[in-house]
Design a protein around this motif. Structure first.
Motif, PDB file in Angstrom:
ATOM      1  N   GLU A 213       0.815  -1.298  -0.018  1.00 47.75           N
ATOM      2  CA  GLU A 213      -0.472   0.237  -0.228  1.00 47.75           C
ATOM      3  C   GLU A 213       0.799   1.616  -0.371  1.00 47.75           C
ATOM      4  OE1 GLU A 213      -2.715  -3.396   2.171  1.00 47.75           O
ATOM      5  OE2 GLU A 213      -0.343  -2.532   2.212  1.00 47.75           O
ATOM      6  N   VAL A 214       1.981   1.522   0.185  1.00 47.47           N
ATOM      7  CA  VAL A 214       3.184   2.513   0.773  1.00 47.47           C
ATOM      8  C   VAL A 214       4.126   2.151  -0.176  1.00 47.47           C
ATOM      9  CG1 VAL A 214       4.912   3.453   2.465  1.00 47.47           C
ATOM     10  CG2 VAL A 214       2.492   2.760   3.403  1.00 47.47           C
ATOM     11  N   ALA A 215       4.886   1.154  -0.608  1.00 49.93           N
ATOM     12  CA  ALA A 215       5.400   1.137  -1.636  1.00 49.93           C
ATOM     13  C   ALA A 215       5.169   1.239  -3.132  1.00 49.93           C
ATOM     14  CB  ALA A 215       6.269  -0.205  -1.569  1.00 49.93           C
ATOM     15  N   LEU A 216       3.971   1.048  -3.045  1.00 50.17           N
ATOM     16  CA  LEU A 216       3.438   1.029  -4.900  1.00 50.17           C
ATOM     17  C   LEU A 216       2.384   2.242  -4.922  1.00 50.17           C
ATOM     18  CD1 LEU A 216       2.923  -2.419  -5.590  1.00 50.17           C
ATOM     19  CD2 LEU A 216       4.796  -1.183  -5.963  1.00 50.17           C
ATOM     20  N   HIS A 217       1.726   3.012  -3.839  1.00 44.75           N
ATOM     21  CA  HIS A 217       0.694   3.744  -4.102  1.00 44.75           C
ATOM     22  C   HIS A 217       1.271   5.147  -3.399  1.00 44.75           C
ATOM     23  CE1 HIS A 217      -1.765   0.719  -5.413  1.00 44.75           C
ATOM     24  NE2 HIS A 217      -1.498  -0.597  -5.201  1.00 44.75           N
ATOM     25  N   ASP A 218       1.846   5.558  -2.486  1.00 46.54           N
ATOM     26  CA  ASP A 218       1.540   6.208  -2.306  1.00 46.54           C
ATOM     27  C   ASP A 218       3.485   7.357  -2.942  1.00 46.54           C
ATOM     28  OD1 ASP A 218       0.890   7.197   0.141  1.00 46.54           O
ATOM     29  OD2 ASP A 218       2.415   6.339   1.668  1.00 46.54           O
ATOM     30  N   PRO A 219       2.619   8.568  -2.811  1.00 45.35           N
ATOM     31  CA  PRO A 219       3.431   9.310  -4.249  1.00 45.35           C
ATOM     32  C   PRO A 219       5.208   9.889  -4.016  1.00 45.35           C
ATOM     33  CG  PRO A 219       2.899  11.159  -3.179  1.00 45.35           C
ATOM     34  CD  PRO A 219       1.986   9.665  -2.464  1.00 45.35           C
ATOM     35  N   PRO A 220       6.526   8.743  -3.971  1.00 47.50           N
ATOM     36  CA  PRO A 220       7.472   8.468  -3.949  1.00 47.50           C
ATOM     37  C   PRO A 220       7.957  10.165  -3.444  1.00 47.50           C
ATOM     38  CG  PRO A 220       7.651   7.717  -6.451  1.00 47.50           C
ATOM     39  CD  PRO A 220       5.781   7.838  -5.950  1.00 47.50           C
ATOM     40  N   GLN A 221       7.933  11.332  -3.857  1.00 46.96           N
ATOM     41  CA  GLN A 221       7.802  12.401  -3.024  1.00 46.96           C
ATOM     42  C   GLN A 221       7.932  12.887  -2.256  1.00 46.96           C
ATOM     43  OE1 GLN A 221       5.820  11.966  -6.296  1.00 46.96           O
ATOM     44  NE2 GLN A 221       4.738  13.704  -6.193  1.00 46.96           N
ATOM     45  N   ALA A 222       6.574  11.976  -0.979  1.00 42.75           N
ATOM     46  CA  ALA A 222       6.347  12.018  -0.201  1.00 42.75           C
ATOM     47  C   ALA A 222       6.842  11.423   0.345  1.00 42.75           C
ATOM     48  CB  ALA A 222       4.149  12.057  -0.635  1.00 42.75           C
ATOM     49  N   LEU A 223       7.208  10.488  -0.146  1.00 42.70           N
ATOM     50  CA  LEU A 223       8.394   9.112   1.135  1.00 42.70           C
ATOM     51  C   LEU A 223       9.604   9.714   1.452  1.00 42.70           C
ATOM     52  CD1 LEU A 223       6.643   5.504  -0.529  1.00 42.70           C
ATOM     53  CD2 LEU A 223       6.002   6.967   1.929  1.00 42.70           C
ATOM     54  N   TYR A 224      10.791   9.567  -0.113  1.00 40.97           N
ATOM     55  CA  TYR A 224      12.032   9.503   0.690  1.00 40.97           C
ATOM     56  C   TYR A 224      12.386  10.582   0.699  1.00 40.97           C
ATOM     57  CZ  TYR A 224      10.828   5.207  -1.470  1.00 40.97           C
ATOM     58  OH  TYR A 224       9.981   3.944  -1.480  1.00 40.97           O
ATOM     59  N   GLY A 225      13.357  10.868   1.481  1.00 42.86           N
ATOM     60  CA  GLY A 225      13.954  12.481   1.701  1.00 42.86           C
ATOM     61  C   GLY A 225      15.107  12.290   1.527  1.00 42.86           C
ATOM     62  N   LEU A 226      16.228  12.161   0.413  1.00 41.29           N
ATOM     63  CA  LEU A 226      16.494  11.704  -0.105  1.00 41.29           C
ATOM     64  C   LEU A 226      18.158  11.999   0.582  1.00 41.29           C
ATOM     65  CD1 LEU A 226      16.112  14.728  -2.584  1.00 41.29           C
ATOM     66  CD2 LEU A 226      16.073  11.792  -3.243  1.00 41.29           C
ATOM     67  N   GLY A 227      19.619  11.285   0.092  1.00 34.88           N
ATOM     68  CA  GLY A 227      20.492  10.717   0.659  1.00 34.88           C
ATOM     69  C   GLY A 227      20.363  10.047   1.421  1.00 34.88           C
ATOM     70  N   ASN A 228      21.758   9.773   2.245  1.00 36.33           N
ATOM     71  CA  ASN A 228      21.768   7.734   2.621  1.00 36.33           C
ATOM     72  C   ASN A 228      21.139   7.665   3.632  1.00 36.33           C
ATOM     73  OD1 ASN A 228      23.757   7.424   0.112  1.00 36.33           O
ATOM     74  ND2 ASN A 228      25.373   7.895   1.616  1.00 36.33           N
ATOM     75  N   ASP A 229      20.961   8.644   4.058  1.00 43.41           N
ATOM     76  CA  ASP A 229      19.887   9.357   5.798  1.00 43.41           C
ATOM     77  C   ASP A 229      19.006   9.097   5.729  1.00 43.41           C
ATOM     78  OD1 ASP A 229      20.337  11.241   5.271  1.00 43.41           O
ATOM     79  OD2 ASP A 229      21.878  11.426   7.223  1.00 43.41           O
ATOM     80  N   GLY A 230      18.270   9.325   4.509  1.00 39.10           N
ATOM     81  CA  GLY A 230      16.949  10.082   3.840  1.00 39.10           C
ATOM     82  C   GLY A 230      16.616  11.683   4.871  1.00 39.10           C
ATOM     83  N   LEU A 231      17.383  12.012   4.848  1.00 43.62           N
ATOM     84  CA  LEU A 231      17.712  13.009   6.066  1.00 43.62           C
ATOM     85  C   LEU A 231      17.708  14.953   4.913  1.00 43.62           C
ATOM     86  CD1 LEU A 231      18.313  12.028   9.609  1.00 43.62           C
ATOM     87  CD2 LEU A 231      16.052  12.312   8.413  1.00 43.62           C
ATOM     88  N   GLU A 232      18.139  14.328   4.142  1.00 43.13           N
ATOM     89  CA  GLU A 232      18.673  15.718   3.082  1.00 43.13           C
ATOM     90  C   GLU A 232      17.481  16.536   2.874  1.00 43.13           C
ATOM     91  OE1 GLU A 232      19.505  16.438  -1.012  1.00 43.13           O
ATOM     92  OE2 GLU A 232      20.774  14.559  -0.446  1.00 43.13           O
ATOM     93  N   VAL A 233      16.467  16.382   2.424  1.00 44.37           N
ATOM     94  CA  VAL A 233      15.293  17.396   2.197  1.00 44.37           C
ATOM     95  C   VAL A 233      14.321  17.639   4.105  1.00 44.37           C
ATOM     96  CG1 VAL A 233      12.396  17.224   1.890  1.00 44.37           C
ATOM     97  CG2 VAL A 233      14.534  16.308   0.278  1.00 44.37           C
TER      98      VAL A 233
END
Length: 296
Positions: A213-233
């Protein structure tokens, strides 16, 4: 013709076999949504083993159950998500608000009430606003709050505006929906906000969520924070929050349950933040950064 109880049991079993995390709940919601009835009525009718309503659209129910078996989010099928006291419209392209974010909203509401008591007015900015769940909750539960909701996704902005327009007039007139990001579209509000609250994307790029439900349906731009730790954004948003907040204002930022120390260290390394804390959700997991804007 099967009874309501028989239909509910069969639907629950199908969803359970498909790995749906809450098959009984989802079966009730799907049946209620198809029949145009409240879930509480379906529970009662199933317990009494009432006859299935004549003329009910079984094809429509089957189509909806099949979508859920395929792990399409329940909220996409019904078009609704519930958040605190709100019923929100959601669908493909907008992040579905989660229960843990209700706690983040609660902290923002408390901060807004405190600012209102101290200053007689309060301005709140909700960054990465998505469906508007947090911002609209603040405006609903703090009747004097002026709330700006900022969203950079055109798809999500559709739902944000729909949900804002659906509110009573006394709430709607205090909501402002803004397309873009804080850096480019809120210069006129520099040093004006009493509270900045945000649920930014923070999932590390290689940490693909387990639930379809999350991996296939939530928009990627709302999930992934960029950077190795996800904290760039999140770090970039924290930098923008210091510009938006007045001295003494508070930032509240949701994060993953293992990201508290890294975000806290980043805030503490800045001359703009004091009283940096990590607060937990209802499960006792680290869930949000809270910090106070100081003058330099």
């Amino acid at each position: 013709m099967p009874t309501v109880g028989t239909r509910l049991r069969a639907t629950t079993q199908r969803l359970a076999e498909a790995g749906v995390p809450s098959p009984y709940h989802d079966a009730i919601v799907l049946i209620a949504h198809t029949l145009g009835l409240e879930p509480s009525y379906i529970r009662t009718a199933a317990a009494r083993d009432d006859e299935w309503p004549p003329g009910a659209d079984l094809d429509l129910l089957e189509a909806r159950v099949t979508r859920r078996v395929d792990r399409e989010p329940l909220q996409h099928i019904t078009g609704k998500a519930y958040f605190r006291s709100l019923e929100l419209q959601v669908g493909p392209g907008v992040f579905i608000p989660r229960p843990e974010t209700e706690v983040v909203a609660g902290v923002a509401i408390a901060a807004a009430r405190e600012a209102l008591e101290m200053r007689g007015s309060v301005r709140v900015t909700d960054l990465c606003a998505g469906s508007g769940a947090i911002g609209i909750s603040v405006a609903t539960e703090v009747p004097e709050a002026q709330v700006s909701m900022v969203e950079a996704s055109e798809e999500a902005l559709v739902y944000l505006r729909l949900n804002a327009r659906a509110q009573p007039a006394d709430v709607r007139t205090r909501l402002r929906s803004v397309y873009g990001d804080a850096r480019n579209c809120l210069r006129q509000f520099d040093s004006c906000a009493d509270v900045v609250v945000t649920n930014p994307p923070y999932v590390p790029i290689d940490a693909v969520p387990r639930d379809p439900e999350v991996a296939l349906h939530d928009p990627p731009q709302a999930l992934y924070g960029l950077g190795n730790d996800g904290l760039e954004v999140p770090r970039a948003i924290l930098d923008e929050a210091q510009r938006l907040l007045r001295v003494g204002g508070v930032v509240i930022m949701e994060h993953g349950d293992e990201q508290g120390p890294a975000l806290r260290a980043y805030a503490e390394s800045s001359e703009w933040w004091d009283d940096v804390r990590t607060l937990t959700d209802l499960n006792g997991r680290d869930r949000m950064l809270v910090a106070t804007r100081v003058g330099v």
